[in-house]
Design an enzyme around this catalytic site. Sequence first.
Site, PDB file in Angstrom:
ATOM      1  N   LYS A   1       0.875  -1.184   0.000  1.00  0.00           N
ATOM      2  CA  LYS A   1       0.000   0.000   0.000  1.00  0.00           C
ATOM      3  C   LYS A   1       0.907   1.226   0.000  1.00  0.00           C
ATOM      4  O   LYS A   1       1.377   1.675   1.040  1.00  0.00           O
ATOM      5  CB  LYS A   1      -0.877  -0.031   1.253  1.00  0.00           C
ATOM      6  CG  LYS A   1      -2.184   0.718   1.203  1.00  0.00           C
ATOM      7  CD  LYS A   1      -2.151   2.152   0.798  1.00  0.00           C
ATOM      8  CE  LYS A   1      -2.096   3.184   1.859  1.00  0.00           C
ATOM      9  NZ  LYS A   1      -1.894   4.548   1.326  1.00  0.00           N
TER      10      LYS A   1
ATOM     11  N   VAL B   1       0.946   8.507  12.713  1.00  0.00           N
ATOM     12  CA  VAL B   1       0.258   7.402  12.024  1.00  0.00           C
ATOM     13  C   VAL B   1       0.781   6.055  12.517  1.00  0.00           C
ATOM     14  O   VAL B   1       0.017   5.108  12.727  1.00  0.00           O
ATOM     15  CB  VAL B   1       0.408   7.535  10.481  1.00  0.00           C
ATOM     16  CG1 VAL B   1      -0.192   6.334   9.772  1.00  0.00           C
ATOM     17  CG2 VAL B   1      -0.242   8.820   9.992  1.00  0.00           C
ATOM     18  N   GLY B   2       2.083   5.979  12.752  1.00  0.00           N
ATOM     19  CA  GLY B   2       2.678   4.733  13.239  1.00  0.00           C
ATOM     20  C   GLY B   2       2.064   4.290  14.562  1.00  0.00           C
ATOM     21  O   GLY B   2       1.825   3.099  14.784  1.00  0.00           O
TER      22      GLY B   2
ATOM     23  N   GLN C   1       1.262  19.902   2.831  1.00  0.00           N
ATOM     24  CA  GLN C   1       2.584  19.922   3.480  1.00  0.00           C
ATOM     25  C   GLN C   1       3.187  21.329   3.421  1.00  0.00           C
ATOM     26  O   GLN C   1       3.806  21.790   4.378  1.00  0.00           O
ATOM     27  CB  GLN C   1       3.534  18.934   2.797  1.00  0.00           C
ATOM     28  CG  GLN C   1       3.406  17.510   3.273  1.00  0.00           C
ATOM     29  CD  GLN C   1       3.719  17.334   4.761  1.00  0.00           C
ATOM     30  OE1 GLN C   1       2.854  16.942   5.544  1.00  0.00           O
ATOM     31  NE2 GLN C   1       4.932  17.652   5.176  1.00  0.00           N
TER      32      GLN C   1
ATOM     33  N   CYS D   1      13.300  11.294   6.630  1.00  0.00           N
ATOM     34  CA  CYS D   1      13.213  11.107   8.089  1.00  0.00           C
ATOM     35  C   CYS D   1      14.582  11.283   8.706  1.00  0.00           C
ATOM     36  O   CYS D   1      14.700  11.479   9.906  1.00  0.00           O
ATOM     37  CB  CYS D   1      12.572   9.781   8.452  1.00  0.00           C
ATOM     38  SG  CYS D   1      13.352   8.395   7.700  1.00  0.00           S
TER      39      CYS D   1
ATOM     40  N   GLU E   1       8.855   2.413  11.338  1.00  0.00           N
ATOM     41  CA  GLU E   1      10.017   3.260  11.050  1.00  0.00           C
ATOM     42  C   GLU E   1       9.459   4.675  10.897  1.00  0.00           C
ATOM     43  O   GLU E   1       8.797   4.965   9.907  1.00  0.00           O
ATOM     44  CB  GLU E   1      10.658   2.723   9.763  1.00  0.00           C
ATOM     45  CG  GLU E   1      11.851   3.450   9.282  1.00  0.00           C
ATOM     46  CD  GLU E   1      12.844   3.722  10.359  1.00  0.00           C
ATOM     47  OE1 GLU E   1      13.256   2.784  11.040  1.00  0.00           O
ATOM     48  OE2 GLU E   1      13.168   4.903  10.551  1.00  0.00           O
TER      49      GLU E   1
ATOM     50  N   GLY F   1       6.662   6.032   8.038  1.00  0.00           N
ATOM     51  CA  GLY F   1       5.899   7.276   7.930  1.00  0.00           C
ATOM     52  C   GLY F   1       5.968   8.038   9.236  1.00  0.00           C
ATOM     53  O   GLY F   1       6.911   7.859  10.018  1.00  0.00           O
ATOM     54  N   SER F   2       4.939   8.850   9.490  1.00  0.00           N
ATOM     55  CA  SER F   2       4.992   9.715  10.676  1.00  0.00           C
ATOM     56  C   SER F   2       4.769   8.920  11.960  1.00  0.00           C
ATOM     57  O   SER F   2       4.119   7.869  11.958  1.00  0.00           O
ATOM     58  CB  SER F   2       3.931  10.805  10.573  1.00  0.00           C
ATOM     59  OG  SER F   2       2.648  10.238  10.738  1.00  0.00           O
TER      60      SER F   2
ATOM     61  N   GLU G   1       8.933  17.371  14.454  1.00  0.00           N
ATOM     62  CA  GLU G   1       9.380  17.098  13.089  1.00  0.00           C
ATOM     63  C   GLU G   1       8.588  17.960  12.117  1.00  0.00           C
ATOM     64  O   GLU G   1       7.351  17.965  12.147  1.00  0.00           O
ATOM     65  CB  GLU G   1       9.172  15.615  12.754  1.00  0.00           C
ATOM     66  CG  GLU G   1       9.720  15.263  11.385  1.00  0.00           C
ATOM     67  CD  GLU G   1       9.636  13.780  11.052  1.00  0.00           C
ATOM     68  OE1 GLU G   1       8.574  13.184  11.278  1.00  0.00           O
ATOM     69  OE2 GLU G   1      10.640  13.231  10.549  1.00  0.00           O
TER      70      GLU G   1
END
Length: 494
Positions: free
Chosen positions: A174, A231-232, A330, A283, A249, A227-228, A385
């Site tokens: 995905k 969301v993680g 963004q 990242c 990650e 990802g962020s 971040e």
Amino acid sequence: MAERIQNYINGEWVDSESGKTFQSLNPANGQVLADVAKSTVKDVRRAVDTAKAAQDAWRLTPAPRRGEIMFKAGEILLARKEELARQMTQEMGKVLNETRGDMQEGIDMTYYIAGEGRRLMGETTPSELPNKFMMSVREPLGVVAAITPWNFPLAIPTWKIMPSLIAGNTVVFKPASDTPILAARLVEACIEAGVPAGVLNVVFGPGGEIGGELCTHEDIALVSFTGSTEVGKKITGTASPQLKRVSMEMGGKNAIIVLNDADLELAVEGIVWSAFGTSGQRCTAASRIIVEQGVLEELTERLVARTKSLKLGDGLQSGTDVGPVINRSQLNKIHEYTKIGIEEDKATLLCGGEIATEGALADGCFYKPTLFGGVTPEMRLGQEEIFGPTTAIMPAKDYDDAIRIANSTHYGLSTSIFTPDVNKSFRAMRDIQSGLVYVNAGTIGAEVHLPFGGMKETGNGHREAGTAALDIFTEWKTLYIDYSGTLQKAQMDD
Ligand code: UN1
């Protein structure tokens, strides 16, 4: 004309069952590049069912044969490197030299993993009993959900897909909705190389709608996400109650430390590359520059001058140093941080701090490379971040203060230190709390054959790349073979 990008399920390119699509845009000029299948939960279920059905045959295909297919995929990606790098710049924005690097990183990973087909090493060790043999072997997990970001549209998917496949897992991929074209190109290369139907499937669509199913479907064994952190954490919260494996990650707030004895010219180049390369959207990007007092003034002056000289533009045009950021939302978020830096943090804006609107830049998502001075660890600019071309200069009293500041965030991905002092370098390598530490180099540029990942809230303890990746995508099975012909009892028989 806009390309049509479909899902790939069970060996066929297919539309979403909803018939709906979304668009992929060029962030440099807003041009529509593709109409993409907008998947539903039903599409995801079909992809998972297919991957589940294909797993047995794939698991039983000898790993060296799987490795040969991977190797061929590497050859195909290499042959298409320049063409796909150009497509990647159009779709993702970063300058051509960097998209070539992204392609190369994906090719490196693919070749590297192909070799694992003839290794996938376990252990043998002597038994405590006579006439007994024991060993450990790596087993596939089953179906892996690979959820990937847009900033490395090819490389990061290879970090997940290639180790999954070599180990005998099947995959539902995905990719981020901002970079579907490159995801489709990667799948094409795998198909052409001989990955059988059902083994690798791709579903496009918004994570908010289809991500939940990928995290809860009973046949998904592992959710591998980059990802962020926000969301993680959600993914972990959704997938963990069912005891699925999750490999996360996530974000970074990476620092470059510049000591008084540093080569300042080298440090300035390292900072500019790490802070503004990929428009700061890695990242691993350097978003904190921790500077020892004695060189603060001179380094700041040099950095401001160098940053102002960077040329913004379409990444396909030669002479462009910094491309657009990924999308409008963004762009606005990055600008919000400039306001936070000025109004809330009361930091000093040294240059940049604006959405670029000169000439053709107005049609794209361009943000001027931005430097803040006088930032301290308590400030939001020192903690959060931003994922854009903004970096914060943080003064440090001395070496110890610099290390303390470097460790003062919840993240821990990549840190670098500029100094010729071998004693301080080794102390820093020991004391810095991050998964990657660089000496006399920037914070970006990890290679595929050593572990990649972060401490603290950057990750959940796993490392991608290198042989460490196999620990994510396989599980251990321990085998005991007794050839004594008697019932021997471990821990009890003498
Ligand atoms: C990322 O930004 O998620 O070390 C990955 C680097 C690259 C990988 C970055 N090789 O910057």
